[in-house]
Design an enzyme around this catalytic site. Structure first.
Site, short mmCIF file in Angstrom:
data_model
loop_
_atom_site.label_atom_id
_atom_site.label_comp_id
_atom_site.label_asym_id
_atom_site.label_seq_id
_atom_site.Cartn_x
_atom_site.Cartn_y
_atom_site.Cartn_z
CB ALA A 107 -16.02 7.67 10.58
N PRO A 109 -17.23 13.86 11.06
CG PRO A 109 -18.92 15.77 10.45
CD PRO A 109 -17.37 15.78 9.89
N GLY A 110 -19.11 12.22 10.21
CA GLY A 110 -20.46 11.09 10.12
C GLY A 110 -21.22 11.41 8.62
N GLY A 111 -20.55 12.43 8.19
CA GLY A 111 -21.27 12.09 6.66
C GLY A 111 -21.29 11.26 6.04
CE LYS A 112 -16.66 12.18 1.91
NZ LYS A 112 -16.88 13.31 2.58
CD GLU A 130 -12.74 11.28 13.81
OE1 GLU A 130 -12.91 11.49 12.92
OE2 GLU A 130 -11.33 12.02 14.80
NE ARG A 135 -13.18 15.50 13.56
CZ ARG A 135 -13.73 16.14 12.61
NH1 ARG A 135 -13.76 17.67 13.14
NH2 ARG A 135 -14.49 15.71 11.50
CG ASP A 174 -13.58 11.95 3.95
OD1 ASP A 174 -13.24 12.44 3.30
OD2 ASP A 174 -14.86 12.26 4.65
CB CYS A 227 -12.21 18.01 0.41
SG CYS A 227 -11.74 18.05 2.31
N1 SAM Z 1 -15.44 11.20 6.81
C1 SAM Z 1 -16.35 12.35 7.28
C2 SAM Z 1 -17.25 12.28 6.54
O1 SAM Z 1 -18.21 12.49 5.58
O2 SAM Z 1 -17.91 13.37 7.12
C3 SAM Z 1 -15.30 13.12 7.47
C4 SAM Z 1 -13.79 12.96 7.89
S1 SAM Z 1 -12.37 14.45 8.07
C5 SAM Z 1 -12.76 14.84 5.89
C6 SAM Z 1 -10.74 13.13 8.73
C7 SAM Z 1 -11.19 12.88 9.88
O3 SAM Z 1 -10.21 12.20 10.29
C8 SAM Z 1 -11.71 13.85 10.90
O4 SAM Z 1 -12.59 13.61 11.49
C9 SAM Z 1 -10.09 13.78 11.80
O5 SAM Z 1 -10.00 14.12 12.81
C10 SAM Z 1 -9.68 12.92 11.14
N2 SAM Z 1 -8.53 11.92 11.62
C11 SAM Z 1 -7.50 12.95 11.96
N3 SAM Z 1 -6.31 12.78 12.24
C12 SAM Z 1 -6.23 11.73 12.00
C13 SAM Z 1 -5.62 10.16 12.16
N4 SAM Z 1 -4.12 10.65 11.91
N5 SAM Z 1 -5.84 9.01 11.33
C14 SAM Z 1 -6.77 8.83 11.30
N6 SAM Z 1 -8.23 10.32 11.21
C15 SAM Z 1 -7.66 11.50 11.68
#
Ligand code: SAM
Length: 451
Positions: A107, A109-112, A130, A135, A174, A227
């Site tokens: 989740a 930084p929380g946009g979605k 998260e 984070r 995400d 993305c």
């Molecule tokens: N959903 C967020 C938003 O809309 O603001 C963006 C999420 S970003 C694409 C992916 C997230 O997955 C990051 O916050 C990252 O820290 C987390 N992440 C990294 N490794 C991970 C893992 N092994 N399992 C779950 N989440 C993980």
């Protein structure tokens, strides 16, 4: 901007003779878009809207958002337009008038999370999780700014959530990805890209999806998005879900003038066809009946990490909320008071018993003797009472407050909710001849404010 050769080869294979248009689009500046919080800011401007999100619009130029008090008040979130398709995917696949249990698994930084919160009914429960501890702070901050009391935060590895098997109606993954879709927005993403990293991300995504799948109830909806563009992540992770034999893909109806490309599994936004960044999304429905959530409420029906607030403190606490009867109040061992929505109390007690690292409920504040010190989250909450004494600030005063400077204003004694255009920004305490600024230090604006 120069791109890695294997990336170019993959995109040429995907796009054929459209590739030149794609590469030309990547040389253009990225569009800027924001999505309004219609609960806090219902009269938002409706020009230049994003086709798939009525609450969002493109801005002609990128302003300095830090210098806009409305940004700090949670009136809007700055979000890339393609990713707002999540809202449309939800609309087409679940009944958004029903109370749902929803997990935003990756989740920060929380946009979605803020998008899901706006799309869901107010009696739905949204857990924003998260894994990376550093984070979680920014996630909490954005959730608190958005201000919805039905949104909660946790800090777990997806594989640690197994006790919640069958609990959720909707899960958004995400996924952490190679970020090819952000190349023009974030040149560092180009530097960090490598074929090895694509493979690492692909493996990680399957592990996350594998952990997410059992957490859904029968008929539940799994939304997977990235993305990025490459098939190793998007196509193969989607195939992994379908090949489990427990999910079917759900096709969406997306008008052709939105410019979104339908893939064998899922949908891709390319920046030469969509006014937004590269974004992939696929939606699945759980077809197996096997996973249903069981919990012995009779045996474990009491919260583990908080206890009911003392009766004599209830009348003081109640006056801080618009609808205090919608909540139950609890005290944590450190004295912090939280408010849990009555209609999701049982679910929150379950989460309290089954999760370790979590922030459930609305942080209200704490008692110091008989004095109640309100929390910053309460000032930003949509649930805060509109009968509390307020101090409406001008734009420059609001920025001074947000820099945590002292305000030289006449104000009555006691707690005052500081507002800008009617929206809560934080608390000050009037002391007669001066005002104490209670903005948390970590939230303050650090940049110089131009005259
Ligand atoms: N959903 C967020 C938003 O809309 O603001 C963006 C999420 S970003 C694409 C992916 C997230 O997955 C990051 O916050 C990252 O820290 C987390 N992440 C990294 N490794 C991970 C893992 N092994 N399992 C779950 N989440 C993980």
């Amino acid at each position: 901007m120069q791109f890695p050769h294997p990336f170019i080869q993959e995109l040429q294979a995907q796009l054929g003779n459209e590739y030149a248009d794609f590469e030309a689009a990547l040389q253009q500046p990225p569009p800027v878009s924001i999505r309004y919080n219609s609960v806090k800011f219902p009269d938002f401007p409706t020009q230049d809207t994003v086709k798939w999100c009525a609450e969002a619009r493109y801005l002609p130029v990128r302003p300095v958002f830090t210098l806009d008090p409305l940004f700090h008040a949670g009136a809007y979130y700055v979000q890339e337009a393609s990713s707002m398709l999540i809202g449309e995917a939800l609309k087409q696949t679940v009944d958004l008038t029903e109370p749902l249990r929803v997990l935003d698994l990756c989740a920060a930084p929380g946009g979605k999370t803020t998008l899901l919160a706006s799309a869901l009914s107010s009696d739905s429960l949204l857990l924003a999780n998260e894994v990376i501890r550093s984070r979680v702070m920014i996630l909490k901050e954005n959730v608190q700014k958005w201000g919805f009391p039905n949104v909660h935060v946790s800090n777990h590895d997806p594989e640690d959530l197994g006790k919640l098997g069958g609990f959720f109606d909707v899960i958004l993954v995400d996924a952490p990805c190679s970020g090819e879709g952000l190349f023009r927005k974030d040149p560092d993403a180009v530097e960090e890209w490598s074929p090895e990293n694509v493979q690492t991300c692909a493996g990680r995504q399957k592990r996350i999806l594998g952990a997410a799948m059992p957490l859904l109830s029968a008929g539940g909806i799994l939304i997977y998005c990235t993305c990025t563009y490459n098939d190793a992540e998007n196509r193969d992770s989607s195939a992994f879900v379908v090949n489990s034999g427990q999910f079917e893909e759900v096709r969406l109806h997306l008008p052709t003038d939105w410019g979104i490309t339908a893939k064998m599994l899922g949908y891709q936004c390319y920046p030469h066809k969509v006014k937004g960044e590269g974004f992939f999304l696929a939606v699945f429905r759980k077809t197996t009946q096997s996973d249903s959530f069981h919990y012995n409420m009779e045996k474990n029906g009491r919260p583990r990490s908080f206890k009911p607030l003392h009766k004599k403190q209830l009348s003081e606490i109640s006056r801080w909320l618009k609808e205090p009867d919608d909540f139950s109040f609890y005290e944590k061992p450190n004295g912090d008071v939280i408010a849990l929505l009555e209609n999701q109390k049982e679910d929150l007690i379950i989460l309290d018993n089954l999760l370790f690292a979590k922030g459930l409920g609305l942080e209200m504040g704490s008692f110091k003797g008989t004095d109640f010190i309100p929390s910053h989250a309460l000032a930003l909450s949509t649930a805060v009472s509109d009968k509390l004494p307020r101090l409406e600030l001008s734009e420059s005063e609001a920025l001074q407050f947000l820099k945590k400077e002292n305000l030289m204003l006449d104000a009555p004694k006691g707690w005052l909710l500081v507002t800008y255009q009617g929206l809560g920004l934080g608390w000050v305490k009037g002391l007669g001849n001066r005002i104490n600024n209670y903005l948390p230090k970590d939230w303050r604006i650090r940049m110089e404010i131009p005259e």
